[in-house]
Write a protein that holds these residues in place. Sequence first.
Motif: not given
Length: 351
Positions: A84-85, A298-299, A308-309, A336-338
Amino acid sequence: MTSAALRSRAWKLLELVTTPLLPSDYLDLVSPLRAGADLRGRIEAVHPETPDAATIVIRPGRGWRGHRAGQYIRIGIDVDGVRLWRAYSVTSPANRADGRITITVKAIPDGKVSNHLVRDAKPGTVIQLDQACGDFVLPETKPAKVLYLTAGSGITPAMGMLRDAELDDVVMVHSAPRKEDVIFRNDLHDLVADKKLRLVELHTDTDGMLDVARLHELVPDWAERETWACGPAGLLDAAEEHWTAHGLADSLHTERFRPSVVVAGDGGEVTFSTTGTTVEADGATPLLDVGEEAGVLMPSGCRMGICFGCVTPLKAGAVRDLRTGEITEAEPGVLIQTCVSAAAGPCDLER
Ligand SMILES: Cc1cc2nc3c(=O)[nH]c(=O)nc-3n(C[C@H](O)[C@H](O)[C@H](O)COP(=O)(O)OP(=O)(O)OC[C@H]3O[C@@H](n4cnc5c(N)ncnc54)[C@H](O)[C@@H]3O)c2cc1C
Ligand code: FES
């Protein structure tokens, strides 16, 4: 054959014998902080700050390019086997003599990464790092008078700046529920004792919330101060309104830890077609959270629309930008940016 060509041939041979892992993967195991590796850091110590906050001391790998006080880093850490980031402000000064950096994390209810870092992180753990970024920093020419307006964990970037640069005239107005919840309380009072800081410490459980419109009662010359504000959305929204109403919007700098979500609508069925997962989602939950909850890899990065990661192709259907309400419909090449998009009816994401 030159030594560089020999090295390159030897490397290719090594790649053949180590497939499916690359030699760099093996090197990562024995020397994760070496030059040339993806940027990593090693947790070297964890210091509790309050009952639910801790400072994590990290030794960055060789590729680390340093930071400016007030900036943040993204870290990638495995929690229950999932990488996770998250973003965290750097709380150590730039160019610390021992080359280490610190972040200070407050555990939030049900927070996956923050609870892991505060309660379970162990020295020796290797984490992924991104270079520091962000423009919540002091200018090269230091302002004559500075105000830090902070609350809760929002004190972290301000502490990075306080530790980094000695300024002539600094006031901090900081809010936390109780005395024992004030992160860095001892450090702040040391700065006060050394006459490097004037501190207004508010304990909201007993003093009530700060009314930004009455800031002049606490800091009479607030309007003359270049101000850096970080804390919950309510505080930052009120500050932006107040500074704008006085024609001073340019002298207020804000850092938000979460996106300001303004719009929600109807959700829909979300399909992650690569993994073959389909779930029902409401119109307010970011698709990043929907995917993670469903076990889809998911990134992600900042989780608030700035890095925008998390961009992901939208294959079918429509999504709503939670910050603006804008609808994006699927067409070839649309990303899209989730982290700031929710389902707007049925949709299909390439994950
Ligand atoms: C630029 C930037 C700098 C940051 N610096 C710091 C820092 O120095 N120290 C620090 O502690 N945090 C900081 N954060 C917040 C941090 O990135 C994480 O959002 C936070 O630690 C929560 O992550 P989690 O995995 O524990 O929560 P999650 O598991 O992602 O979320 C759990 C629940 O909490 C909600 N939630 C998520 N984030 C927050 C939040 N910040 N406040 C309240 N509720 C939330 C979610 O909607 C969800 O319901 C920063 C964020 C940004 C964008
Ligand atoms: S995670 Fe940073 S923009 Fe979405």
